[in-house]
Design a protein around this motif. Structure first.
Motif, PDB file in Angstrom:
ATOM      1  N   ARG A   1      -8.625   2.752 -23.014  1.00 17.32           N
ATOM      2  CA  ARG A   1      -7.678   2.113 -22.100  1.00 17.32           C
ATOM      3  C   ARG A   1      -8.443   1.803 -20.829  1.00 17.32           C
ATOM      4  O   ARG A   1      -8.946   2.690 -20.160  1.00 17.32           O
ATOM      5  CB  ARG A   1      -6.506   3.054 -21.802  1.00 17.32           C
ATOM      6  CG  ARG A   1      -5.539   2.500 -20.803  1.00 17.32           C
ATOM      7  CD  ARG A   1      -4.533   3.571 -20.347  1.00 17.32           C
ATOM      8  NE  ARG A   1      -3.826   3.080 -19.194  1.00 17.32           N
ATOM      9  CZ  ARG A   1      -4.247   3.188 -17.945  1.00 17.32           C
ATOM     10  NH1 ARG A   1      -5.378   3.799 -17.684  1.00 17.32           N
ATOM     11  NH2 ARG A   1      -3.544   2.693 -16.957  1.00 17.32           N
ATOM     12  N   ASN A   2      -8.551   0.528 -20.513  1.00 19.05           N
ATOM     13  CA  ASN A   2      -9.301   0.089 -19.326  1.00 19.05           C
ATOM     14  C   ASN A   2     -10.723   0.656 -19.315  1.00 19.05           C
ATOM     15  O   ASN A   2     -11.222   1.083 -18.286  1.00 19.05           O
ATOM     16  CB  ASN A   2      -8.571   0.479 -18.038  1.00 19.05           C
ATOM     17  CG  ASN A   2      -7.246  -0.225 -17.878  1.00 19.05           C
ATOM     18  OD1 ASN A   2      -7.048  -1.322 -18.425  1.00 19.05           O
ATOM     19  ND2 ASN A   2      -6.330   0.379 -17.152  1.00 19.05           N
ATOM     20  N   GLY A   3     -11.337   0.707 -20.475  1.00 24.05           N
ATOM     21  CA  GLY A   3     -12.712   1.175 -20.574  1.00 24.05           C
ATOM     22  C   GLY A   3     -12.877   2.679 -20.606  1.00 24.05           C
ATOM     23  O   GLY A   3     -13.991   3.179 -20.736  1.00 24.05           O
ATOM     24  N   GLU A   4     -11.799   3.428 -20.489  1.00 23.88           N
ATOM     25  CA  GLU A   4     -11.849   4.899 -20.514  1.00 23.88           C
ATOM     26  C   GLU A   4     -11.252   5.393 -21.827  1.00 23.88           C
ATOM     27  O   GLU A   4     -10.279   4.835 -22.318  1.00 23.88           O
ATOM     28  CB  GLU A   4     -11.043   5.486 -19.354  1.00 23.88           C
ATOM     29  CG  GLU A   4     -11.611   5.167 -17.988  1.00 23.88           C
ATOM     30  CD  GLU A   4     -12.940   5.842 -17.743  1.00 23.88           C
ATOM     31  OE1 GLU A   4     -13.112   7.010 -18.171  1.00 23.88           O
ATOM     32  OE2 GLU A   4     -13.813   5.212 -17.140  1.00 23.88           O
ATOM     33  N   PRO A   5     -11.817   6.445 -22.416  1.00 29.16           N
ATOM     34  CA  PRO A   5     -11.246   6.978 -23.661  1.00 29.16           C
ATOM     35  C   PRO A   5      -9.827   7.499 -23.437  1.00 29.16           C
ATOM     36  O   PRO A   5      -9.509   8.012 -22.364  1.00 29.16           O
ATOM     37  CB  PRO A   5     -12.174   8.126 -24.045  1.00 29.16           C
ATOM     38  CG  PRO A   5     -13.299   8.110 -23.087  1.00 29.16           C
ATOM     39  CD  PRO A   5     -12.978   7.180 -21.974  1.00 29.16           C
ATOM     40  N   TRP A   6      -8.982   7.346 -24.460  1.00 30.60           N
ATOM     41  CA  TRP A   6      -7.629   7.881 -24.394  1.00 30.60           C
ATOM     42  C   TRP A   6      -7.692   9.391 -24.340  1.00 30.60           C
ATOM     43  O   TRP A   6      -8.597  10.007 -24.915  1.00 30.60           O
ATOM     44  CB  TRP A   6      -6.829   7.490 -25.633  1.00 30.60           C
ATOM     45  CG  TRP A   6      -6.227   6.138 -25.519  1.00 30.60           C
ATOM     46  CD1 TRP A   6      -6.726   4.992 -26.039  1.00 30.60           C
ATOM     47  CD2 TRP A   6      -5.021   5.778 -24.843  1.00 30.60           C
ATOM     48  NE1 TRP A   6      -5.907   3.940 -25.728  1.00 30.60           N
ATOM     49  CE2 TRP A   6      -4.851   4.403 -24.997  1.00 30.60           C
ATOM     50  CE3 TRP A   6      -4.074   6.501 -24.136  1.00 30.60           C
ATOM     51  CZ2 TRP A   6      -3.766   3.730 -24.458  1.00 30.60           C
ATOM     52  CZ3 TRP A   6      -2.999   5.826 -23.593  1.00 30.60           C
ATOM     53  CH2 TRP A   6      -2.844   4.459 -23.759  1.00 30.60           C
ATOM     54  N   PRO A   7      -6.721  10.024 -23.697  1.00 28.00           N
ATOM     55  CA  PRO A   7      -6.665  11.488 -23.713  1.00 28.00           C
ATOM     56  C   PRO A   7      -6.438  11.978 -25.145  1.00 28.00           C
ATOM     57  O   PRO A   7      -5.827  11.286 -25.957  1.00 28.00           O
ATOM     58  CB  PRO A   7      -5.455  11.828 -22.845  1.00 28.00           C
ATOM     59  CG  PRO A   7      -5.078  10.573 -22.138  1.00 28.00           C
ATOM     60  CD  PRO A   7      -5.652   9.445 -22.900  1.00 28.00           C
ATOM     61  N   ALA A   8      -6.912  13.153 -25.437  1.00 30.77           N
ATOM     62  CA  ALA A   8      -6.755  13.750 -26.769  1.00 30.77           C
ATOM     63  C   ALA A   8      -5.317  14.225 -26.959  1.00 30.77           C
ATOM     64  O   ALA A   8      -4.547  14.341 -25.996  1.00 30.77           O
ATOM     65  CB  ALA A   8      -7.712  14.919 -26.932  1.00 30.77           C
ATOM     66  N   LEU A   9      -4.967  14.522 -28.170  1.00 28.14           N
ATOM     67  CA  LEU A   9      -3.652  15.056 -28.506  1.00 28.14           C
ATOM     68  C   LEU A   9      -3.345  16.266 -27.629  1.00 28.14           C
ATOM     69  O   LEU A   9      -4.161  17.185 -27.519  1.00 28.14           O
ATOM     70  CB  LEU A   9      -3.629  15.468 -29.982  1.00 28.14           C
ATOM     71  CG  LEU A   9      -2.384  16.191 -30.475  1.00 28.14           C
ATOM     72  CD1 LEU A   9      -1.186  15.256 -30.441  1.00 28.14           C
ATOM     73  CD2 LEU A   9      -2.599  16.689 -31.886  1.00 28.14           C
ATOM     74  N   GLY A  10      -2.203  16.250 -26.955  1.00 26.86           N
ATOM     75  CA  GLY A  10      -1.792  17.364 -26.098  1.00 26.86           C
ATOM     76  C   GLY A  10      -2.277  17.287 -24.665  1.00 26.86           C
ATOM     77  O   GLY A  10      -1.788  18.018 -23.811  1.00 26.86           O
ATOM     78  N   GLU A  11      -3.224  16.394 -24.377  1.00 27.06           N
ATOM     79  CA  GLU A  11      -3.717  16.275 -23.003  1.00 27.06           C
ATOM     80  C   GLU A  11      -2.744  15.454 -22.166  1.00 27.06           C
ATOM     81  O   GLU A  11      -1.981  14.644 -22.681  1.00 27.06           O
ATOM     82  CB  GLU A  11      -5.105  15.635 -22.970  1.00 27.06           C
ATOM     83  CG  GLU A  11      -6.185  16.549 -23.474  1.00 27.06           C
ATOM     84  CD  GLU A  11      -7.569  15.961 -23.287  1.00 27.06           C
ATOM     85  OE1 GLU A  11      -7.709  14.810 -22.821  1.00 27.06           O
ATOM     86  OE2 GLU A  11      -8.531  16.664 -23.620  1.00 27.06           O
TER      87      GLU A  11
END
Length: 72
Positions: free
Chosen positions: A15-25
């Motif tokens: 998202r916007n060049g940044e990795p998505w947060p992991a499950l639960g984050e």
């Protein structure tokens, strides 16, 4: 708006060049984007926690002991 991810995004998703947060984050997102993810079932809203009032003096154990009474 603060959300918590309820699913794991595919590896490499960004998202916007940044990795998505992991499950639960948790992550803060603009309200419209967060609402879309919540409505899609991808995330859930994280309720804002109100700080608990702090008691003056003593520890939690001392409070428990005094609540039990002097004969305990």
């Amino acid at each position: 708006m603060r959300i918590r991810m309820t699913i794991a995004m595919p590896e490499g998703a960004a998202r916007n060049g940044e990795p998505w947060p992991a499950l639960g984050e948790e992550v803060d997102l603009p309200a419209a984007e967060a609402a879309h993810l919540i409505a899609s079932g991808v995330a859930e809203e994280v309720a804002e926690e109100t700080p608990r009032p702090r008691r003056k003096g003593g520890t939690a154990k001392e409070a428990t002991d005094s609540a039990a009474g002097p004969d305990s």
